[in-house]
Design an enzyme around this catalytic site. Structure first.
Site, PDB file in Angstrom:
ATOM      1  N   TYR A 204       0.815  -1.209   0.000  1.00 43.36           N
ATOM      2  CA  TYR A 204       0.000   0.000   0.000  1.00 43.36           C
ATOM      3  C   TYR A 204       0.856   1.271   0.000  1.00 43.36           C
ATOM      4  O   TYR A 204       0.660   2.151  -0.859  1.00 43.36           O
ATOM      5  CB  TYR A 204      -0.958  -0.035   1.185  1.00 43.36           C
ATOM      6  N   GLU A 211       1.992   6.265  -7.299  1.00 44.91           N
ATOM      7  CA  GLU A 211       0.941   7.123  -7.841  1.00 44.91           C
ATOM      8  C   GLU A 211       1.302   8.601  -7.702  1.00 44.91           C
ATOM      9  O   GLU A 211       1.127   9.398  -8.644  1.00 44.91           O
ATOM     10  CB  GLU A 211      -0.385   6.831  -7.136  1.00 44.91           C
TER      11      GLU A 211
END
Length: 282
Positions: A204, A211
């Site tokens: 995560y 991103e």
């Protein structure tokens, strides 16, 4: 923000109708016999009784159809992300570089990531018991990264950060959808359960970094081209600057990431260690 690897909608949740059908099992035989006795005394036929029995059995059929659909959906998504993983690995082994990799897998990525919009529908119609808002935010953020960042700004498709979040997404989704599939089939291997509630600890944060770096790499091209921006004057008297919108998106990771991450850590303790965790209602 990209989907939290393990806080995504519980597509494997038990269909709503199944709980309803199980709660009244002990009462059905008695009520049916009572109606049959009443019908015999009154001289009534069995037509009305058959219709009522059929009406009660309808939820069971709907539950079976729901379960079958969710199993099919999860198998299809698992297979799709597996194909994506194999394609990525084959490209890198054949070419020895990540440049051009995104172009080779973009059709598969766009199809299966866009197909995930069905998860919002699943929540909205009650097939799964998950927040429509949370699911919508997570799925939409993935759609945003795919269509409005990497697809629209081709100059960044060879960035290392793109490959970073793609690898994270792929591992996460293969684990998540295979977990749902085996769980619904009542044959859940422990290593899949373990992977689902442990891999996110590393994946995560790494995915979020990928991103953010990708959006950051896109900023100069967006500012220079003015893409997706609306300038004044115009007949609607409305302006929109996509460059500043992306800055806001990046800033939103700061409050959202810790909430989702620590929520998953709580879920991990509850599932793997049996801790009873009471969460306040929002």
């Amino acid at each position: 923000m990209g989907r939290a690897p393990e806080s995504a909608p519980a597509v494997s949740a038990t269909p709503p109708s199944s709980s309803c059908s199980s709660s009244g099992v002990s009462q059905r035989p008695l009520s049916a016999r009572a109606r049959m006795a009443s019908s015999e005394e009154d001289g009534a036929g069995s037509g009305a009784l058959d219709e009522k029995e059929a009406g009660r059995k309808a939820p069971r059929w709907r539950g079976a159809v729901t379960t079958a659909w969710l199993i099919f959906y999860n198998i299809a998504m698992t297979a799709g992300w597996l194909v994506l993983a194999i394609t990525m690995a084959r490209f890198y082994l054949e070419n020895g570089t990540h440049k051009g990799l995104y172009k080779s897998i973009q059709k598969i990525l766009k199809f299966f990531q866009t197909f995930a919009l069905l998860e919002i529908v699943h929540c909205a119609v009650g097939l799964v018991h998950t927040s429509v808002l949370v699911t919508g935010v997570q799925v939409s953020s993935r759609i945003f990264m795919v269509w409005f960042i990497t697809h629209s700004i081709k100059q960044i498709q060879n960035e290392e950060s793109v490959i970073l979040f793609l690898v994270v997404w792929t591992v996460t989704e293969i684990t998540r959808y295979s977990f749902y599939t085996f769980n619904m089939l009542n044959h859940l291997p422990y290593f899949i359960k373990w992977a689902r509630y442990n891999l996110f600890i590393i994946l995560y944060p790494v995915g979020v970094v990928g991103e953010l770096l990708t959006i950051y790499a896109a900023l100069p091209y967006v500012k220079r081209s003015g893409m997706f921006s609306v300038r004044l004057p115009n007949k609607y008297n409305v302006s929109f600057d996509y460059y500043y919108f992306l800055l806001v998106v990046m800033a939103s990771y700061v409050p959202l990431f810790p909430q989702l991450y620590f929520h998953m850590l709580r879920q991990r303790r509850k599932v793997l260690h049996g801790e009873v965790i009471v969460e306040k209602d929002d």
